[in-house]
Structures are given as C-alpha cells and as structure tokens.
Enzyme design. Sequence first.
Site, PDB file in Angstrom:
ATOM      1  N   LYS A 160       0.790  -1.222   0.000  1.00 45.88           N
ATOM      2  CA  LYS A 160       0.000   0.000   0.000  1.00 45.88           C
ATOM      3  C   LYS A 160       0.830   1.284   0.000  1.00 45.88           C
ATOM      4  CE  LYS A 160      -3.926  -2.153   2.394  1.00 45.88           C
ATOM      5  NZ  LYS A 160      -4.803  -2.114   3.589  1.00 45.88           N
TER       6      LYS A 160
ATOM      7  N   ARG B  66       8.923  -3.470  19.636  1.00 45.24           N
ATOM      8  CA  ARG B  66       8.138  -2.507  18.866  1.00 45.24           C
ATOM      9  C   ARG B  66       7.247  -1.678  19.806  1.00 45.24           C
ATOM     10  NH1 ARG B  66       5.891  -1.386  13.751  1.00 45.24           N
ATOM     11  NH2 ARG B  66       3.620  -1.271  13.637  1.00 45.24           N
TER      12      ARG B  66
ATOM     13  N   HIS C 161       1.180   2.582  11.121  1.00 43.18           N
ATOM     14  CA  HIS C 161      -0.228   2.352  11.431  1.00 43.18           C
ATOM     15  C   HIS C 161      -1.099   3.131  10.441  1.00 43.18           C
ATOM     16  CE1 HIS C 161       0.626   1.374  15.950  1.00 43.18           C
ATOM     17  NE2 HIS C 161       0.807   0.335  15.159  1.00 43.18           N
TER      18      HIS C 161
ATOM     19  N   TYR D 248      -0.625   3.983  23.134  1.00 42.30           N
ATOM     20  CA  TYR D 248       0.619   4.359  23.808  1.00 42.30           C
ATOM     21  C   TYR D 248       0.459   5.668  24.574  1.00 42.30           C
ATOM     22  CZ  TYR D 248       2.297   0.768  20.651  1.00 42.30           C
ATOM     23  OH  TYR D 248       2.446  -0.414  19.987  1.00 42.30           O
TER      24      TYR D 248
END
Length: 294
Positions: free
Chosen positions: A171, A243, A266, A275
Amino acid sequence: MESSIQNFIAYMHETKNTSENTEMSYRRDLVKADKFLKGRGISEIKSITEQDLKDYIDDLSAQGFKAATISRNIASLKAFFHYLKGQGLVDKDISLSLHAPKIEKKAPEIMTQEEIESLLAQPAGETPKEIRDRAMLELLYATGIRVTELITLRVSDVNLSNNTIMLTDAKKTRTVPFGRPAREALVRYLDGTREEMLEDKSSEYLFANCSGQTMSRQGFWKLIKLYARKAGIEADITPHTLRHSFAAHLVENGADLKSVQEMLGHSDISTTQIYANMNQNHLREVYSKTFPRG
C-alpha cells in the site's frame, strides 16, 4: 476442500495483495477447520452447514483457545466463504452467522529502559554472529519495525548517509530514522562481517542467513529469547515487545502521536493512541504516589 483453500490463497495474493503472513494464517486456520470437518465425514464444501461451522468454533473454545485466536479463525472462515460465494461455488455464505467473541484489550507489554539496555548489550562479542545479532537488535528497537520487516530488509533499503531505512508494502512506502547506536552496529556489521557470513555473496538481504535467504521469523524469535534469558529478563519477550517499547518510550519522552503513527506504519491513529493512554496512566500513577496532596 484442499484445492479450494489453495485457490482462495492464490486469489487473495493476486487480487488483494495480502501479505505472506496473512496468507499463512488463512491457510493454517482453514486447514485446521478442514481437518475437523473431515473428522465428521464432510469432504465436500456444499455439504458444510452453519451448524458445522458453529460446532467447530465451539470445539476451539472447548480446547481452550483464546478469544483472539478464535476471532482470527472466524475471520478466516468468513473471508473463505465470502470468496466461495463470490465465485459461485456455494449458494449461500453460511459463515455470516458466526460471531467473534469479545476480546479483552490488554495494554501491551513494555520493557523498561534498563531492560532494553541489558538486552541490547548481550551480543557483545567479536564473533560474526554476535556482531550481526547486535545490529539486528539495535535496529529493531531503534525503528520499531515489525520482525517481518526486519528480516526482509535489503541492503539498498538502508541509507547510512542520513540514518534511515525505507520500508515498502503493497500500500505505501515509509521512511524511518534510526540513531547513533544502531548506525554504529550496522556499520560494524556491514564492514566485512556480513560478507564473511554469506555463502551467496550476491544476496540482497541485509540480515540473510548463510545461504543468502531471509532468516525465518521463528529463528529470530529464538534469538531474542536467548538474549533475554542471558539478560536475566523473566518476562516473555518477543520481537513485538521491542516494537511496543519503542513506541511507548517515544511517547513518554514527548513524541507526538502523528509522528509515532508514521514510523510504526499504522493506517489508523487510533491504533497508536494506546501508547498515549499508557503514558497518561503512568503519569497518574506517579502523581498519586508522589504528590503530597494526591
């Protein structure tokens, strides 16, 4: 059903540009369902009923599989039967009656800065393997990339002049920076060690195995668990733990969510929001423990 599964995987790969990991997951889930159905004497797709699928999901639950695993299996079945219906191979999509169980969202496991430093310090020797492993661990934590992205990185994806790596999927392409420790570990690895480890000198992969192919995900998992044990870390550390730690430490030190989202790749910032929520919870905990009028 086996041939239909193969055709489905090929269709997803060619028309939906699904990743290798997604395809492996679909195949694993559908083969497991096929085995269950064959145990019931069902070998033809058109003979499968809604109740058969519900009984299969109930069987997974009875075996103690977690809600996340059951949800993934349901998603695989839904994708498969949607494909079958679209291809005219079944008259009805019997997977529509399946409903995924509620999944309790848990905060991701985060390593402390001390644990990170201890882990990264473990491959400290002069052997080619330790030099390579140090470079892998440093880069993984410095960029927060996924383990699949790490093991499929090409030498050409690394830009040492501006300390960045370039990652490309079906993508989009994103560029992620890394700092001085990771750069030093990479330079040391690329300065003769990588070539020394390779039988196939023409390999384009940054962290190839001896034959020049990509290291397996399982191989890297074993590697990181080995160094975690050496570091005396009792928690169950996985590549994804680094990560999560990368992202949490960035947010804790003031990074904005949009930047963290871009580095992690993301597609939806709501995924990155976890987070920030963790950081707020940490601040409240510190406040309640230390503020005299808390």
